[in-house]
Motif scaffolding. Structure first.
Motif, PDB file in Angstrom:
ATOM      1  N   PRO A  80       0.817  -1.217   0.000  1.00 33.03           N
ATOM      2  CA  PRO A  80       0.000   0.000   0.000  1.00 33.03           C
ATOM      3  C   PRO A  80       0.851   1.269   0.000  1.00 33.03           C
ATOM      4  N   GLN A  81       0.414   2.262  -0.752  1.00 27.43           N
ATOM      5  CA  GLN A  81       1.157   3.520  -0.895  1.00 27.43           C
ATOM      6  C   GLN A  81       0.196   4.690  -0.803  1.00 27.43           C
ATOM      7  N   ARG A  82       0.730   5.799  -0.308  1.00 27.99           N
ATOM      8  CA  ARG A  82      -0.090   7.023  -0.354  1.00 27.99           C
ATOM      9  C   ARG A  82      -0.246   7.513  -1.790  1.00 27.99           C
ATOM     10  N   ARG A  83       0.804   7.335  -2.559  1.00 27.43           N
ATOM     11  CA  ARG A  83       0.779   7.758  -3.970  1.00 27.43           C
ATOM     12  C   ARG A  83       1.419   6.679  -4.832  1.00 27.43           C
ATOM     13  N   GLY A  84       0.894   6.477  -5.996  1.00 32.09           N
ATOM     14  CA  GLY A  84       1.515   5.560  -6.947  1.00 32.09           C
ATOM     15  C   GLY A  84       1.233   4.101  -6.658  1.00 32.09           C
ATOM     16  N   LYS A  85       1.904   3.248  -7.427  1.00 34.89           N
ATOM     17  CA  LYS A  85       1.660   1.808  -7.328  1.00 34.89           C
ATOM     18  C   LYS A  85       2.961   1.107  -6.944  1.00 34.89           C
TER      19      LYS A  85
END
Lengths: 209, 209
Positions: free
Chosen positions: B187-192
């Motif tokens: 899991p990320q705040r932004r992107g993959k």
């Protein structure tokens, strides 16, 4: 005399303000996605969203189905379409709303504090759900304030949206009454019970969704 | 010395037993419902169900898609098909399971105590979701132990199932790890961010769902 301090005031105003949710459905392909987009829209309505924006394309048939459901079953759910997604997002941000992009790659709604941070913003949310692979831009700050995963497994935007709304509204959306209904269900342990408004030629909603 | 009384014992055993959920998808029409049933199955998997029974019909293509997702993303989700619904229900009851029929006509999961009663039974649940108008029999004691509405508005069986499972498992299902994955999301705040198991020819799951 008891005086509110600023924290109490802030809590009170957070409590009083009822943040809203609007869904932005991106990437809809009329031939392929008709039924799923209909399900997304009806789930949005039933789970407390104020409306749905079908971005970039128009699909009159879905609009008719969703508007008919609202007409029969009540409430004020709106269905707009054909608005470019960039405009929908920038309009929302101009109105001081926050943008939540639902994606399996985002912060897990259960294991992270992302929902708490969304709530703490006190803002109404525009929830973006894609129906095909979304542009990388959706993950950027220019578009999304939060990238939220309803679990980090591939599944369904319809399911993801439903769980997000249920958690965002803390379940209370399912207790809401829909105003100006022509037809309404009376919950039963067994069987079906429908109430129809008297003295109205309501026809009957029989369309299969 | 402290002795458990029967209530404490019963509470303890309820806590220890982890009730399972299996989904029964009824009324699937391969030409019309393929995509929605796929979404229902993947939502079931992602939201903690142990498997899905596609009753009465077979749909090899959906089975392949769902099994491929499980193979790539992990876990032990099963997909069975072609089993007559009456047999699936009676087998489940023979194994002392309880049957939950999701329907907009049922007891509201938010405003009634139905979920509490289901939990109190301590039993694993077979969750029936229809894809077209279901036989009246589904509402009877012969079939359903509980008729549960995820709100009493018409919407989507996929959305309804998702909310039911999220509430049934109290959200914990989204924190589960899936064993034996070949591909996994970080899991990320932004992107993959995707992690792939090394030293395996995993190909890559690119099928659009």
């Amino acid at each position: 005399m008891w005086k509110e301090n600023s924290t109490a005031r802030s809590r009170k105003s957070e409590k009083e303000a009822v943040p809203k949710a609007v869904v932005l459905r991106w990437g809809h392909r009329p031939s392929r996605d008709a039924r799923l987009t209909t399900h997304v829209a009806l789930a949005a309505r039933a789970l407390g969203a104020s409306g749905l924006i079908l971005s970039d394309v128009e699909d009159q048939k879905i609009k008719e189905t969703v508007d008919e459901v609202t007409q029969f079953w009540g409430g004020t759910f709106f269905f707009e379409m054909g608005i470019p997604w960039r405009k929908a997002v920038s309009d929302w941000k101009t109105k001081n709303g926050t943008v939540v992009h639902l994606t399996a790659y985002g912060e897990n709604v259960e294991t992270s504090d992302v929902l708490h941070r969304i709530e703490a913003s006190g803002k109404s949310v525009l929830v973006i759900v894609g129906s095909q692979k979304v542009p990388a831009e959706f993950f950027s700050e220019a578009v999304s304030d939060f990238n939220v995963a309803i679990g980090n497994q591939p599944h369904s935007e319809c399911a993801g949206l439903a769980v997000f709304l249920d958690r965002f509204f803390r379940g209370k959306e399912l207790a809401r009454s829909f105003q100006s209904w022509k037809v309404s269900i009376v919950p039963q342990r067994r069987g079906k019970r429908i109430v129809k408004k008297k003295n109205r030629d309501i026809g009957f909603f029989r369309k299969e969704i």
